[in-house]
Design an enzyme around this catalytic site. Structure first.
Site, PDB file in Angstrom:
ATOM      1  N   CYS A 102       0.834  -1.196   0.000  1.00  0.00           N
ATOM      2  CA  CYS A 102       0.000   0.000   0.000  1.00  0.00           C
ATOM      3  C   CYS A 102       0.877   1.257   0.000  1.00  0.00           C
ATOM      4  CB  CYS A 102      -0.980  -0.035   1.175  1.00  0.00           C
ATOM      5  SG  CYS A 102      -2.379   1.103   0.994  1.00  0.00           S
ATOM      6  N   HIS A 192      -3.451  -5.588   0.267  1.00  0.00           N
ATOM      7  CA  HIS A 192      -2.945  -6.010   1.579  1.00  0.00           C
ATOM      8  C   HIS A 192      -2.906  -7.535   1.693  1.00  0.00           C
ATOM      9  CE1 HIS A 192      -2.698  -2.130   3.703  1.00  0.00           C
ATOM     10  NE2 HIS A 192      -3.639  -1.775   2.851  1.00  0.00           N
ATOM     11  N   GLU A 194      -1.663  -9.266   3.953  1.00  0.00           N
ATOM     12  CA  GLU A 194      -1.885  -9.674   5.339  1.00  0.00           C
ATOM     13  C   GLU A 194      -3.373  -9.696   5.708  1.00  0.00           C
ATOM     14  OE1 GLU A 194      -1.966  -5.234   5.648  1.00  0.00           O
ATOM     15  OE2 GLU A 194      -1.005  -6.733   4.383  1.00  0.00           O
TER      16      GLU A 194
END
Length: 200
Positions: A102, A192, A194
């Site tokens: 990001c 993202h 994660e």
């Protein structure tokens, strides 16, 4: 098997004046870099770590890519911009892996001479994560398939790709979602990983 030690740049909270981290960033053996780290600290971090993760967070300072701040831009974090540039330079010169997520991807693009959209044209910021389709090629296609869904939440994006960077992934509206370096182990993703539990 020895786990790699990864330097993780801080997600700084201006309001609380503290660092916070998403759980997905803390797998393995992360070393959270203090925002106050100076150049000597950065060199020691480079010596200790096997790779560098540039995390999400603040808008990159528009001055770094030759633009004036827009009224809707969030205040930048000059200390973080400077720290990440120093770490980037060390890890790049040392040939160690770098991953930008990001804001981290946006910072990498700027460090390679690219520019950003301060706000993506026609894009409205949403509350929470947005899952959306993309088209991938190269390494990201090998890892995710040619048409992966990704999880993202952002209002800025790459405008002009930096020198020596290769496009790997785009959204349907043309937003650049992933790139890599031509020869070095450097990868940037706008989404993202994660937080990918809801996407495939």
């Amino acid at each position: 098997m020895k786990k790699p030690v990864i330097a993780v740049t801080p997600l700084w909270d201006d309001r609380l004046e503290s660092i916070w981290m998403l759980p997905g960033y803390l797998d393995g053996l992360p070393l959270t870099v203090p925002l106050e780290a100076d150049e000597d600290d950065a060199r020691q971090i480079f010596d200790l770590c096997d790779g560098l993760l540039l995390t999400g967070g603040h808008d990159v300072d528009p001055a770094l890519y030759g633009q004036a701040p827009e009224p809707f831009c969030a205040p930048p974090c000059p200390r973080r911009d400077a720290l990440e540039r120093t770490l980037f330079s060390l890890f790049r010169q040392g040939g160690k892996p770098i991953l930008g997520i990001c804001r981290g991807m946006q910072a990498l693009n700027v460090f390679f001479g690219g520019t950003l959209h301060a706000r993506i044209p026609g894009h409205q910021q949403v509350q929470g994560d947005l899952i959306h389709p993309t088209r991938a090629r190269g390494l990201l296609s090998q890892l995710l398939g040619p048409a992966p869904l990704v999880t993202s939440n952002h209002h800025q994006a790459v405008r002009v790709l930096g020198e020596e960077l290769c496009l790997l992934q785009q959204a349907a509206d043309g937003t650049i979602e992933g790139f890599c370096h031509e020869t070095l182990p450097i990868l940037g993703v706008q989404w993202h990983p994660e937080r990918q539990s809801g996407a495939r």
